[in-house]
Write a protein that holds these residues in place. Structure first.
Motif, PDB file in Angstrom:
ATOM      1  N   UNK A  70      29.649  83.895  31.959  1.00 40.52           N
ATOM      2  CA  UNK A  70      29.294  84.771  33.152  1.00 40.52           C
ATOM      3  C   UNK A  70      28.854  84.065  34.523  1.00 40.52           C
ATOM      4  N   UNK A  71      29.726  82.971  34.593  1.00 33.55           N
ATOM      5  CA  UNK A  71      29.395  82.075  35.834  1.00 33.55           C
ATOM      6  C   UNK A  71      30.592  82.285  37.022  1.00 33.55           C
ATOM      7  N   UNK A  72      30.192  82.118  38.138  1.00 32.16           N
ATOM      8  CA  UNK A  72      31.131  82.368  39.372  1.00 32.16           C
ATOM      9  C   UNK A  72      31.582  80.849  39.695  1.00 32.16           C
ATOM     10  N   UNK A  73      32.151  81.182  41.038  1.00 31.33           N
ATOM     11  CA  UNK A  73      32.841  80.031  41.588  1.00 31.33           C
ATOM     12  C   UNK A  73      31.792  79.048  42.140  1.00 31.33           C
ATOM     13  N   UNK A  74      31.929  77.813  41.808  1.00 30.36           N
ATOM     14  CA  UNK A  74      31.192  76.673  42.245  1.00 30.36           C
ATOM     15  C   UNK A  74      30.058  76.468  41.188  1.00 30.36           C
ATOM     16  N   UNK A  75      30.016  77.190  40.169  1.00 31.73           N
ATOM     17  CA  UNK A  75      28.609  76.913  39.034  1.00 31.73           C
ATOM     18  C   UNK A  75      29.101  76.101  38.114  1.00 31.73           C
ATOM     19  N   UNK A  76      30.170  75.865  37.839  1.00 28.58           N
ATOM     20  CA  UNK A  76      30.442  74.715  36.480  1.00 28.58           C
ATOM     21  C   UNK A  76      31.620  73.828  36.749  1.00 28.58           C
ATOM     22  N   UNK A  77      31.420  72.777  36.352  1.00 28.45           N
ATOM     23  CA  UNK A  77      32.741  71.825  35.931  1.00 28.45           C
ATOM     24  C   UNK A  77      33.259  72.296  34.774  1.00 28.45           C
ATOM     25  N   UNK A  78      34.675  72.616  34.666  1.00 33.86           N
ATOM     26  CA  UNK A  78      34.940  73.146  33.484  1.00 33.86           C
ATOM     27  C   UNK A  78      36.300  72.224  32.941  1.00 33.86           C
ATOM     28  N   UNK A  79      36.013  71.336  31.782  1.00 32.34           N
ATOM     29  CA  UNK A  79      37.107  70.331  31.601  1.00 32.34           C
ATOM     30  C   UNK A  79      37.727  71.023  30.175  1.00 32.34           C
ATOM     31  N   UNK A  80      38.910  71.381  30.394  1.00 30.06           N
ATOM     32  CA  UNK A  80      39.476  71.949  28.970  1.00 30.06           C
ATOM     33  C   UNK A  80      40.745  70.954  28.602  1.00 30.06           C
ATOM     34  N   UNK A  81      40.723  70.769  27.317  1.00 26.05           N
ATOM     35  CA  UNK A  81      41.732  70.199  26.519  1.00 26.05           C
ATOM     36  C   UNK A  81      41.814  70.691  25.264  1.00 26.05           C
ATOM     37  N   UNK A  82      43.100  70.907  24.560  1.00 23.39           N
ATOM     38  CA  UNK A  82      43.174  71.190  22.981  1.00 23.39           C
ATOM     39  C   UNK A  82      42.291  70.477  22.147  1.00 23.39           C
ATOM     40  N   UNK A  83      41.467  71.057  21.341  1.00 21.57           N
ATOM     41  CA  UNK A  83      40.496  70.544  20.595  1.00 21.57           C
ATOM     42  C   UNK A  83      39.279  69.933  20.987  1.00 21.57           C
ATOM     43  N   UNK A  84      39.192  70.370  22.535  1.00 17.19           N
ATOM     44  CA  UNK A  84      38.037  69.874  23.127  1.00 17.19           C
ATOM     45  C   UNK A  84      37.480  68.268  22.667  1.00 17.19           C
ATOM     46  N   UNK A  85      38.625  67.538  22.769  1.00 17.17           N
ATOM     47  CA  UNK A  85      38.652  66.234  22.295  1.00 17.17           C
ATOM     48  C   UNK A  85      38.606  65.124  23.603  1.00 17.17           C
ATOM     49  N   UNK A  86      38.103  63.956  23.515  1.00 18.92           N
ATOM     50  CA  UNK A  86      37.604  63.086  24.581  1.00 18.92           C
ATOM     51  C   UNK A  86      38.770  61.861  24.928  1.00 18.92           C
ATOM     52  N   UNK A  87      39.006  61.615  26.085  1.00 21.14           N
ATOM     53  CA  UNK A  87      39.626  60.449  26.519  1.00 21.14           C
ATOM     54  C   UNK A  87      38.980  59.885  27.481  1.00 21.14           C
ATOM     55  N   UNK A  88      39.428  58.491  28.137  1.00 19.12           N
ATOM     56  CA  UNK A  88      38.899  58.035  29.175  1.00 19.12           C
ATOM     57  C   UNK A  88      38.853  58.783  30.547  1.00 19.12           C
TER      58      UNK A  88
END
Length: 208
Positions: A70-88
């Motif tokens: 329940x957040x609005x514009x400007x509240x979070x940086x949302x990074x989305x990728x299948x499986x919430x995996x990491x890369x550089x």
């Protein structure tokens, strides 16, 4: 509810940032929403942004971080990728969000019934998806409690791998990003993990 300003972001503690996420998810689960004027937030963020949280989550259409917290514009940086995996590139984005912009919490969020985790558990190979799913293999290897049915048809195995995958991502962030690790050591940032339940909308946070 207004968007965060430079002043409110700077005075926010990592612990309070976590509470904001927990309270937002509680509202979501209870079908409540904070009173926001989204068009006003467009205007308020037009000259800059001061989000309080960075969230790495899956691209699953059911797991939009802005909605489930329940957040609005400007509240979070949302990074989305299948499986919430990491890369550089994701690590670099996290460093920008935490060090340059000043978010107070970094959340790695997995979810139940994750298609990427199920695919990895089933050893799916398909084009460029193959390499992504292999990033989940270490979590499968570390899941040692399941002795039979170690595939995507076993919900217990899948859920265990999901949790381990989140924790491994957190460990990798600390290992591969001295910038983020230093922020955590200085208590300027809290790194947490959690799992979103697609059946009821509840986020279970790992103990911190």
């Amino acid at each position: 509810m207004r968007t965060h300003s430079k002043e409110t972001q700077e005075t926010l503690t990592p612990d309070l940032a976590l509470e904001i996420l927990k309270e937002g998810n509680e509202r979501f689960v209870n079908n409540l929403k904070a009173n926001r004027n989204l068009l006003q937030q467009v205007n308020e963020t037009s000259s800059g942004q001061f989000p309080f949280a960075t969230i790495l989550s899956c691209m699953d259409s059911r797991t939009s971080a802005e909605l489930i917290f329940d957040q609005g514009l400007g509240d979070i940086f949302s990074i989305r990728i299948a499986g919430n995996v990491l890369n550089d590139d994701i690590l670099g984005s996290m460093e920008y969000a935490t060090k340059a912009v000043g978010t107070k919490i970094l959340l790695v969020l997995g979810h139940t019934k994750c298609g990427a985790v199920i695919g990895a558990c089933n050893h799916v190979e398909m084009g460029n998806l193959t390499g992504l799913l292999k990033k989940i293999n270490p979590a499968m290897d570390l899941e040692t409690t399941t002795t039979s049915g170690r595939d995507g048809s076993n919900p217990v195995f899948v859920n265990n791998v999901t949790k381990i995958n989140v924790q491994l991502s957190i460990d990798q962030i600390r290992k591969d990003s001295p910038i983020i690790a230093d922020l955590e050591q200085e208590e300027k940032l809290k790194i947490v993990g959690g799992v979103y339940d697609v059946d009821n909308g509840k986020v279970t946070f790992f103990q911190v």
